[in-house]
Design a protein around this motif. Structure first.
Motif, mmCIF file in Angstrom:
data_model
loop_
_atom_site.group_PDB
_atom_site.id
_atom_site.type_symbol
_atom_site.label_atom_id
_atom_site.label_comp_id
_atom_site.label_asym_id
_atom_site.label_seq_id
_atom_site.Cartn_x
_atom_site.Cartn_y
_atom_site.Cartn_z
ATOM 1 N N LYS A 83 -5.729 24.598 -31.277
ATOM 2 C CA LYS A 83 -5.970 25.113 -32.634
ATOM 3 C C LYS A 83 -6.985 26.247 -32.639
ATOM 4 O O LYS A 83 -6.744 27.311 -33.205
ATOM 5 N N SER A 84 -8.131 26.004 -31.997
ATOM 6 C CA SER A 84 -9.183 27.022 -32.001
ATOM 7 C C SER A 84 -8.711 28.277 -31.283
ATOM 8 O O SER A 84 -8.983 29.392 -31.717
ATOM 9 N N THR A 85 -8.027 28.072 -30.185
ATOM 10 C CA THR A 85 -7.523 29.217 -29.433
ATOM 11 C C THR A 85 -6.580 30.034 -30.309
ATOM 12 O O THR A 85 -6.690 31.262 -30.387
ATOM 13 N N MET A 96 -10.957 29.325 -41.046
ATOM 14 C CA MET A 96 -11.922 28.227 -41.084
ATOM 15 C C MET A 96 -11.610 27.232 -39.970
ATOM 16 O O MET A 96 -10.662 26.460 -40.063
ATOM 17 N N ASP A 97 -12.406 27.268 -38.902
ATOM 18 C CA ASP A 97 -12.152 26.403 -37.749
ATOM 19 C C ASP A 97 -12.929 25.099 -37.896
ATOM 20 O O ASP A 97 -14.122 25.067 -37.633
ATOM 21 N N GLU A 98 -12.248 24.058 -38.277
ATOM 22 C CA GLU A 98 -12.884 22.746 -38.494
ATOM 23 C C GLU A 98 -14.169 22.896 -39.307
ATOM 24 O O GLU A 98 -15.196 22.306 -38.976
ATOM 25 N N ALA A 99 -14.055 23.681 -40.369
ATOM 26 C CA ALA A 99 -15.251 24.057 -41.108
ATOM 27 C C ALA A 99 -15.978 22.856 -41.692
ATOM 28 O O ALA A 99 -17.187 22.910 -41.900
HETATM 29 MG MG LIG Z 1 -11.379 23.581 -31.733
#
Ligand SMILES: [Mg+2]
Ligand SMILES: Nc1ncnc2c1ncn2[C@@H]1O[C@H](COP(=O)(O)OP(=O)(O)OP(=O)(O)O)[C@@H](O)[C@H]1O
Lengths: 276, 402
Positions: B68-70, B189-192
């Motif tokens: 996901k983050s990638t 928004m990454d796991e904000a």
């Molecule tokens: Mg991540």
């Protein structure tokens, strides 16, 4: 059997070559540094000792606790009383000059190292070399390039004292958390903006710790510097040792220790003032 | 023409010594695991293909390490894709030169981070101003826009505090304000909200939804929490081992999982926090007020129930009458109006099941589901709620009563 490698001859040849070709350059440096130190000494000696002592104590009070201010005042007064005041100012000028040069050269090198792994891989072993080589050895080329007196002493001090500033500048910048770098990048910062607005401010405490170490290391060089004719407390210690005068040796040594503690407390706290 | 805001085409990221080799292996059909064993390289994202529409909240969901983050970092190129295209408003960001990329980061895309990533040496205000400062906005404009953003997230009055003086929830509001101050089209928004405790987290989710109603940004929201995905997402993409497994609305994902992986993911979800009154309500038996007690009684007999709802011509709910009261009215020749009860419990169609348990359990009559105009949409019967929670799909409505 392999004959002895003429390493010493090679180094001699190389140094000869340098002195020969780069003489105007070394002269220029020598003159610049010499003038700077003379100027510093002139300023320091033209202030009445008691006033200067009070100024130092005042700075200590502003930067740190009152106990440090008290120590600064009393300690410096003792030096004055023992009649080492002028020697102390010479030493102070030497140390300050060496540190200023270390900062001017060291911080940019540290920044460069932090931005490029290749630069880091080249510079790190050089720093190790600079710090592990016995400091005495630097005196020889220093005399050749810069003659006798304050300047070769400063040059030798810089070589010995600069590595911590470089190392800790690099370390401080590299220690900035990855997510802050990501944030800076995500908002479209250029390399310069990232450096000035994020990395350097966050690295400042670490860089200050490096400068503090440089101060202490260049103080530790004062006796060695006196071997090439640098005036100051180091010269007094050296004379006392060579003439086996224990009492005088103790006095001069004590003055160095007091100066070391004062400079340590001050330089440790310079960066921290702002945050309170 | 409704062009996609972001088009992700065949985007792939391989971490390791020779990423191109990794692409080749992927094309030969090797899996992430096989590639790792053979070459030591990690497939971060594997040929992702989807579109994100302007103004939607697009949730990317998946387990830890699913990429996901990638994936989201390839949208602003904090990570460079190994292969593929990311089109933002039709422009391929992968091909952009550094200046162009900086420009687009400054104007179009802002990011909110899991661990907030606030600058500790800057005040709340100065953190919020960061993007504007980088853009070279003048001091006055910077301050004004930053203050607006802080007010929007409810942090007025804290502008001179330092991040370390704030709670986690407040820090993330600063993170959000910092992203909004730039007025970007797209929020990443990454796991904000993942680092916040559950109650604060729910508040933040609600606030984001409220803000979104005003702002209409395109939001890419990453989470590994299905509840959060279902609450926030207009659409959800599910990732596994770097691949996109399913893209769909929350409802599609829940009711129609594309494969076992999605099904297992969905299995654990607390349905009572996902399903609403409109999912479980039944068609109501109702009569017009002027029809009289006899008709009411007849309907109840025919269908085999013990009460019926009374509406006016516009389907507005007036009340209800039980079989007993209706029989009473017939015997004593009273009108429906005289014997009906006005006091029927009502709920809105978007009420979560979790929030109506108690009322369902205590009510003497089934709850009436009404819309904002007080029109009767359906009724909630105890049995249907339980059946729905047990995962009985037959009991579920699409978006209302069929
Ligand atoms: Mg991540
Ligand atoms: N810089 C990197 N170098 C090597 N491998 C990486 C790198 N970044 C991520 N990976 C690998 O890529 C895969 C996807 O990682 P990613 O961080 O995108 O997952 P994620 O879905 O965000 O997980 P989480 O929920 O834990 O944040 C993981 O297998 C991870 O180990």
């Amino acid at each position: 059997m392999i004959p002895k490698i003429p390493l010493a001859d090679w180094v001699d040849t190389f140094v000869d070559f340098l002195t020969d070709k780069l003489e105007p350059f070394f002269d220029l440096i020598s003159e610049g540094i010499g003038n700077f130190v003379d100027f510093l000494v002139f300023i320091l000696t033209s202030i009445p000792p008691i006033l200067l002592i009070l100024i130092f104590a005042g700075i200590a009070l502003w930067l740190t606790r009152w106990t440090n201010a008290l120590f600064t005042g009393v300690g410096l007064w003792l030096i004055y009383n023992l009649d080492y005041w002028e020697a102390t100012l010479d030493t102070l000028a030497l140390v300050l000059t060496a540190v200023v040069i270390s900062i001017i050269i060291g911080i940019p090198i540290g920044i460069w190292m932090s931005q490029s792994d290749r630069a880091r891989n080249i510079i790190l072993p050089v720093l190790d070399f600079m710090q592990t080589m016995p400091a005495f050895v630097y005196l020889i080329p220093a005399i050749l390039f810069f003659g006798i007196g304050m300047v070769p002493g400063i040059i030798a001090s810089v070589i010995f004292a600069m590595p911590p500033t470089i190392r800790l500048t690099n370390l401080g910048i590299r220690q900035v958390p990855e997510d802050l770098i990501e944030a800076a990048n995500a908002f479209g910062s250029s390399t310069k903006q990232r450096l000035l607005k994020v990395q350097l401010p966050l690295a400042t405490p670490t860089i200050m710790a490096g400068i503090n170490q440089s101060v202490m290391l260049s103080l530790s060089m004062v006796v060695i510097s006196s071997l090439v004719g640098a005036p100051g407390l180091g010269a007094d210690v050296y004379r006392a040792v060579s003439q086996v005068k224990v009492g005088i040796g103790f006095e001069a040594g004590l003055a160095i220790v007091i100066l070391a503690i004062v400079l340590d407390r001050l330089s440790q706290n310079i960066g921290k003032q702002k945050q309170n | 023409m409704s062009q996609a805001k972001i088009e992700v085409r065949n985007v792939t990221k391989v971490f390791g010594k020779s990423p191109q080799q990794g692409i080749k292996m992927l094309n030969e059909g090797l899996t992430k695991k096989q590639i790792l064993e053979k070459s030591g390289m990690t497939v971060g994202v594997n040929k992702a293909n989807f579109e994100i529409k302007a103004g939607e909240i697009f949730v990317i969901m998946g387990l830890s390490g699913s990429g996901k983050s990638t994936l989201v970092r390839m949208f602003n190129r904090l990570i460079d894709p190994t292969d593929g295209q990311v089109l933002i408003d039709g422009q391929d960001i992968v091909k952009m030169k550094p200046e162009q990329l900086r420009e687009i980061r400054r104007t179009k895309l802002s990011m909110v981070f899991q661990r907030f990533a606030l600058f500790p040496h800057r005040t709340v205000l100065s953190n919020t101003e960061y993007g504007l400062e980088i853009k070279g906005a003048d001091k006055l404009e910077r301050k004004q826009k930053a203050m607006e953003a802080l007010e929007l997230v409810g942090l007025k009055g804290y502008e001179n505090s330092y991040p370390s003086e704030l709670s986690g929830g407040m820090q993330q509001r600063v993170g959000l304000a910092r992203a909004l101050a730039n007025n970007p089209d797209i929020l990443l928004m990454d796991e904000a909200f993942s680092a916040l405790d559950p109650l604060i987290r729910k508040d933040m989710q609600n606030e984001l939804l409220e803000l979104q109603e005003k702002m209409e940004k395109t939001i890419i929201f990453i989470t590994h929490d299905l509840d959060e995905a279902l609450r926030l997402g207009d659409r959800i993409a599910l990732m596994k081992d770097g691949s996109i497994v399913q893209v769909g609305t929350p409802e599609e994902i829940l009711t129609n999982p594309a494969n076992d992986y999605v099904e297992r993911f969905v299995e654990d979800v607390d349905l009572s926090k996902v399903l609403t009154a409109s999912h479980v309500m039944k068609r109501p038996e109702k009569i017009l007020l002027d029809r009289g007690p006899r008709v009411a009684l007849q309907i109840m007999k025919d269908v085999g129930i013990s009460s019926v709802y009374i509406v006016d011509k516009k389907q507005k709910l007036l009340g209800a009458v039980t079989a007993q009261d209706a029989a009473d009215a017939v015997k004593n020749s009273k009108t429906l109006e005289e014997v009906m009860t006005h006091d029927v419990e009502t709920i809105a169609p978007d009420t979560l099941i979790a929030d109506m348990f108690e009322r369902v359990a205590n009510a003497t009559l089934p709850l009436a589901v009404i819309d904002e105009n007080h029109r009767l949409l359906g009724i909630i019967v105890r049995g249907a709620v339980l059946a729905a929670l047990a995962g009985d799909e037959i009991q579920l409505n699409g978006n209302g009563v069929n």
